[in-house]
Design a protein around this motif. Structure first.
Motif, PDB file in Angstrom:
ATOM      1  N   THR A 201       7.109   1.274  -2.331  1.00 20.83           N
ATOM      2  CA  THR A 201       7.727   1.237  -1.008  1.00 20.83           C
ATOM      3  C   THR A 201       8.458   2.545  -0.752  1.00 20.83           C
ATOM      4  O   THR A 201       9.226   3.010  -1.593  1.00 20.83           O
ATOM      5  CB  THR A 201       8.722   0.066  -0.890  1.00 20.83           C
ATOM      6  OG1 THR A 201       7.993  -1.164  -0.812  1.00 20.83           O
ATOM      7  CG2 THR A 201       9.573   0.194   0.370  1.00 20.83           C
TER       8      THR A 201
ATOM      9  N   THR B 162       3.581   1.518   0.971  1.00 21.72           N
ATOM     10  CA  THR B 162       4.022   0.846   2.185  1.00 21.72           C
ATOM     11  C   THR B 162       5.422   1.292   2.545  1.00 21.72           C
ATOM     12  O   THR B 162       6.049   2.090   1.854  1.00 21.72           O
ATOM     13  CB  THR B 162       3.953  -0.684   2.025  1.00 21.72           C
ATOM     14  OG1 THR B 162       4.119  -1.304   3.304  1.00 21.72           O
ATOM     15  CG2 THR B 162       5.010  -1.198   1.055  1.00 21.72           C
TER      16      THR B 162
ATOM     17  N   ASP C  82      -1.304  -6.401  -1.013  1.00 15.73           N
ATOM     18  CA  ASP C  82      -0.642  -6.092  -2.288  1.00 15.73           C
ATOM     19  C   ASP C  82      -1.363  -6.717  -3.470  1.00 15.73           C
ATOM     20  O   ASP C  82      -1.265  -6.229  -4.593  1.00 15.73           O
ATOM     21  CB  ASP C  82       0.814  -6.556  -2.268  1.00 15.73           C
ATOM     22  CG  ASP C  82       0.944  -8.056  -2.060  1.00 15.73           C
ATOM     23  OD1 ASP C  82       0.469  -8.560  -1.023  1.00 15.73           O
ATOM     24  OD2 ASP C  82       1.529  -8.725  -2.935  1.00 15.73           O
TER      25      ASP C  82
ATOM     26  N   ASP D 286      12.944  -3.965   4.674  1.00 19.20           N
ATOM     27  CA  ASP D 286      12.826  -3.073   3.529  1.00 19.20           C
ATOM     28  C   ASP D 286      13.319  -3.750   2.257  1.00 19.20           C
ATOM     29  O   ASP D 286      12.787  -3.504   1.173  1.00 19.20           O
ATOM     30  CB  ASP D 286      13.641  -1.801   3.770  1.00 19.20           C
ATOM     31  CG  ASP D 286      13.004  -0.895   4.808  1.00 19.20           C
ATOM     32  OD1 ASP D 286      11.767  -0.936   4.933  1.00 19.20           O
ATOM     33  OD2 ASP D 286      13.733  -0.159   5.483  1.00 19.20           O
TER      34      ASP D 286
ATOM     35  N   PHE E  25       2.348  -6.055   2.128  1.00 18.19           N
ATOM     36  CA  PHE E  25       2.727  -7.379   1.650  1.00 18.19           C
ATOM     37  C   PHE E  25       2.425  -8.465   2.678  1.00 18.19           C
ATOM     38  O   PHE E  25       1.940  -9.543   2.326  1.00 18.19           O
ATOM     39  CB  PHE E  25       4.224  -7.396   1.297  1.00 18.19           C
ATOM     40  CG  PHE E  25       4.566  -6.479   0.158  1.00 18.19           C
ATOM     41  CD1 PHE E  25       4.193  -6.778  -1.138  1.00 18.19           C
ATOM     42  CD2 PHE E  25       5.261  -5.305   0.393  1.00 18.19           C
ATOM     43  CE1 PHE E  25       4.499  -5.926  -2.188  1.00 18.19           C
ATOM     44  CE2 PHE E  25       5.583  -4.452  -0.651  1.00 18.19           C
ATOM     45  CZ  PHE E  25       5.197  -4.763  -1.946  1.00 18.19           C
TER      46      PHE E  25
ATOM     47  N   SER F 153       8.213  -4.488  -4.923  1.00 20.96           N
ATOM     48  CA  SER F 153       7.549  -3.237  -5.303  1.00 20.96           C
ATOM     49  C   SER F 153       7.782  -2.894  -6.770  1.00 20.96           C
ATOM     50  O   SER F 153       8.786  -3.291  -7.365  1.00 20.96           O
ATOM     51  CB  SER F 153       8.042  -2.090  -4.424  1.00 20.96           C
ATOM     52  OG  SER F 153       7.695  -2.303  -3.077  1.00 20.96           O
TER      53      SER F 153
ATOM     54  N   TRP G 234       8.130  -6.966   7.649  1.00 17.16           N
ATOM     55  CA  TRP G 234       9.130  -7.459   6.711  1.00 17.16           C
ATOM     56  C   TRP G 234      10.246  -6.439   6.550  1.00 17.16           C
ATOM     57  O   TRP G 234      10.038  -5.236   6.744  1.00 17.16           O
ATOM     58  CB  TRP G 234       8.489  -7.733   5.356  1.00 17.16           C
ATOM     59  CG  TRP G 234       7.611  -8.943   5.329  1.00 17.16           C
ATOM     60  CD1 TRP G 234       7.224  -9.718   6.397  1.00 17.16           C
ATOM     61  CD2 TRP G 234       6.994  -9.525   4.183  1.00 17.16           C
ATOM     62  NE1 TRP G 234       6.413 -10.727   5.968  1.00 17.16           N
ATOM     63  CE2 TRP G 234       6.251 -10.638   4.616  1.00 17.16           C
ATOM     64  CE3 TRP G 234       6.991  -9.201   2.825  1.00 17.16           C
ATOM     65  CZ2 TRP G 234       5.523 -11.437   3.745  1.00 17.16           C
ATOM     66  CZ3 TRP G 234       6.258  -9.987   1.954  1.00 17.16           C
ATOM     67  CH2 TRP G 234       5.537 -11.097   2.399  1.00 17.16           C
TER      68      TRP G 234
ATOM     69  N   ARG H 173       2.556  -1.079  -6.603  1.00 12.14           N
ATOM     70  CA  ARG H 173       3.058  -1.158  -5.236  1.00 12.14           C
ATOM     71  C   ARG H 173       4.271  -0.245  -5.086  1.00 12.14           C
ATOM     72  O   ARG H 173       5.234  -0.379  -5.855  1.00 12.14           O
ATOM     73  CB  ARG H 173       3.433  -2.601  -4.894  1.00 12.14           C
ATOM     74  CG  ARG H 173       2.245  -3.547  -4.978  1.00 12.14           C
ATOM     75  CD  ARG H 173       2.601  -4.912  -5.534  1.00 12.14           C
ATOM     76  NE  ARG H 173       1.412  -5.586  -6.029  1.00 12.14           N
ATOM     77  CZ  ARG H 173       0.952  -5.459  -7.279  1.00 12.14           C
ATOM     78  NH1 ARG H 173       1.588  -4.699  -8.157  1.00 12.14           N
ATOM     79  NH2 ARG H 173      -0.153  -6.081  -7.649  1.00 12.14           N
TER      80      ARG H 173
ATOM     81  N   LYS I  53      10.546  -5.809   0.843  1.00 14.32           N
ATOM     82  CA  LYS I  53       9.486  -4.945   0.318  1.00 14.32           C
ATOM     83  C   LYS I  53       9.906  -4.294  -0.990  1.00 14.32           C
ATOM     84  O   LYS I  53       9.123  -4.217  -1.946  1.00 14.32           O
ATOM     85  CB  LYS I  53       9.110  -3.873   1.353  1.00 14.32           C
ATOM     86  CG  LYS I  53       8.413  -4.431   2.578  1.00 14.32           C
ATOM     87  CD  LYS I  53       8.061  -3.330   3.570  1.00 14.32           C
ATOM     88  CE  LYS I  53       7.342  -3.910   4.777  1.00 14.32           C
ATOM     89  NZ  LYS I  53       6.958  -2.885   5.764  1.00 14.32           N
TER      90      LYS I  53
END
Length: 209
Positions: free
Chosen positions: A128, A8, A120, A161, A115, A168, A159, A126, A164
């Motif tokens: 980012t 993501t 997720d 960064d 997310f 992650s 959302w 995960r 996220k």
């Protein structure tokens, strides 16, 4: 069993490029945005529920009237939540079916709203892809021919960064300064357990940013 990796990042972060790089290591990819559009156009349950929620004219001869749907949900957060509650579960179900058909050790899902959508929870790892907001703005304006206002409006629907990154397992930086390919290679080597002679760069996500 196939291990799933969610990729993501904000709009213009370069997550599609990372997914392409991972594909060179024979990792099949599920692009959630493309599959979502296809399912909205073809899935009978989604069509039935969206029609009941938004009206019979939400679908026409050419399929979903996206412009009308956007106008309806743009300033109505409750309606947006209801639309997402119709679409996201079906996409998640389709993704699980897709994963069950894969034979590769790793498979990737690319989702800008990994997310936000709850996707997720469907993956094992995960990742980012991070790029500074100003750089992302420049990239998207140049790529899509959009105005700054249009891009900022899209960014506001995602959302941040920072949120996220905090959620992650790994972060890859695509700021135009740090080379993207070596970061992706290190991630792959870590995943496949081929770290002989490599520095310990993944003791925790803080090591990546």
């Amino acid at each position: 069993m196939t291990t799933t990796i969610g990729i993501t990042g904000g709009i213009g972060s370069g997550k599609s490029l990372v997914v392409t790089l991972l594909g060179t290591y024979d990792m099949p990819a599920y692009v959630a945005d493309e599959e979502s559009k296809r399912l909205v156009a073809t899935h009978p349950v989604i069509r039935e529920r969206l029609t009941a929620l938004l009206g019979a004219d939400i679908y026409g001869a050419d399929g979903l009237n996206r412009r009308r749907m956007a106008s309806l949900i743009f300033h109505d957060s409750l309606l947006l939540t209801q639309v997402n509650a119709i679409i996201h579960p079906e996409v998640a179900r389709h993704f699980r079916e897709w994963v069950s058909q894969q034979s590769a050790p790793y498979a990737v899902i690319e989702s800008a709203i990994l997310f936000e959508s709850g996707f997720d929870r469907q993956v094992d790892l995960r990742v980012t892809v991070y790029a500074p907001r100003a750089l992302r703005l420049q990239r998207v304006m140049a790529r899509d021919g959009l105005t700054e206002t249009d891009v900022l409006r899209r960014m506001e629907n995602q959302w941040t960064d920072e949120v996220k990154k905090a959620k992650s397992d790994y972060v890859i930086i695509n700021d135009g300064k740090q080379a993207l390919i070596p970061q992706t290679e290190r991630l792959v080597r870590h995943l496949f357990g081929e770290q002989t002679g490599l520095p310990e760069i993944f003791p925790g996500k803080d090591a990546l940013y």
